[in-house]
Design an enzyme around this catalytic site. Sequence first.
Site, short mmCIF file in Angstrom:
data_model
loop_
_atom_site.label_atom_id
_atom_site.label_comp_id
_atom_site.label_asym_id
_atom_site.label_seq_id
_atom_site.Cartn_x
_atom_site.Cartn_y
_atom_site.Cartn_z
N GLN A 85 -3.19 1.35 5.00
CA GLN A 85 -3.30 2.02 4.38
C GLN A 85 -3.00 0.75 3.47
O GLN A 85 -3.24 1.14 1.48
CB GLN A 85 -1.82 2.07 4.35
CG GLN A 85 -1.47 3.94 4.70
CD GLN A 85 -2.75 4.96 4.33
OE1 GLN A 85 -3.22 4.66 3.54
NE2 GLN A 85 -2.91 5.70 5.20
N SER A 86 -3.77 -0.02 3.36
CA SER A 86 -4.52 -1.13 2.35
C SER A 86 -4.96 -0.38 0.76
O SER A 86 -6.17 0.24 0.78
CB SER A 86 -5.36 -1.92 2.67
OG SER A 86 -5.96 -3.35 0.94
N ASN A 87 -4.35 -0.60 -0.06
CA ASN A 87 -5.05 -0.58 -1.47
C ASN A 87 -6.20 -1.21 -2.03
O ASN A 87 -7.22 -0.66 -2.30
CB ASN A 87 -3.94 -0.35 -2.65
CG ASN A 87 -2.37 -0.26 -2.83
OD1 ASN A 87 -3.00 1.49 -2.52
ND2 ASN A 87 -1.59 -0.50 -2.67
N CYS A 89 -8.14 -2.80 0.80
CA CYS A 89 -9.15 -2.51 1.38
C CYS A 89 -10.14 -1.68 0.11
O CYS A 89 -11.06 -1.62 0.11
CB CYS A 89 -9.03 -2.44 2.07
SG CYS A 89 -8.48 -4.76 3.55
#
Length: 356
Positions: A85-87, A89
Amino acid sequence: MSVCSIKEIKKRVAEFPKKAFIHLPTPFNKLENLTAELGGPEIYIKRDDLTGLAFGGNKSRKLEYIIQDALDKKAEVIVTWASLQSNWCMQTAATARRFGLRPILILFKSYDLGPGLDGNLLLDYILGADIRIREAEKGKVVSAEYAAEIVAEVVNEVKEWGHKAYVAPLGGSRPGGDMKLPLGAISYVAAFAEMLEQASALGVDVTHVIHSSGSGGTQAGLLVGAKALKEDCRVIGISVSDDKESFGREVLAIARGTVQALCLKLPIGNEDIQVMDEYLQDGYGIINKPVAEAVRLVFQKEGIVLDPVYTGKAMVGLIDLVRKGYFSKKDKIVFFHTGGTPALFPYRDKLVELLK
Ligand SMILES: *Cc1c(COP(=O)(O)O)cnc(C)c1O
């Protein structure tokens, strides 16, 4: 007390080219209700969740410089990695698309969330990012070695297509891949200067900056900004991913690289780095009742949405420090809202359970 003028810092930062495409300056204002609720020092907020790229966040500032670097290097594809759930990325993918590059995201799954496309992963999908999901150890950000292995495979694949890849390091923080300078941290030196100007205009003498720390670039940049412009201002990073010793070393290394890149003469030592890891609790991406309650409190009191992984945990730290009497009543605290709100939605079940 300052070593440098704001003008001088701005001039040095301006030597690094960027694509100016986000909304700056981000707003700065007092959190009246939260200040009253906690009954301690005055609390202000720097709204880096309102940068205007996708759902906003600290990664937008970093990417203004990093996308310029990728374009200067004639890249056609951007490869990066982080957790599912990377911001970082998602923001990288949004920026890449905006400037005509193709994003490849390697996403490491290190916590249990519901199945399906949700939060940042949904946004990655809508952007048409090339998404590669891999498993990783629970409650941890993926190890650098394992990530490097997978990145190398992907870079080879891009080469076989006959395209040029730009590998952007995790979080845009520590130089690595094709980013040879601490561009992310440099953007946060500028952010500190921006905040200081806004605070001065309101007559606010900032004593502490507090924020969520993940890959170290934000803290390193804010720290260098403080050392250069306001030595008596403490920067406190609330770690959401690592213990304070190893994280402190990371921040120190990035901060020293930043000082060097900006040709400043600032000695930065261990004593300048303040990382708190007691709010990390069960690990990266794992939340508990205090986090859910902090998210609720700030939403109810201020109408501002925090996220469970980063800013919610940092807010738990701020609330706890105020309640413990860590600050004096005369202190002026600035909470940097670093974004991350799309991650709220994949946590729906846990949040509802914790808020019952
Ligand atoms: C990445 C991130 C952070 C941490 O910033 P670093 O520069 O990686 O330490 C904090 N908050 C949010 C919402 C983030 O996405």
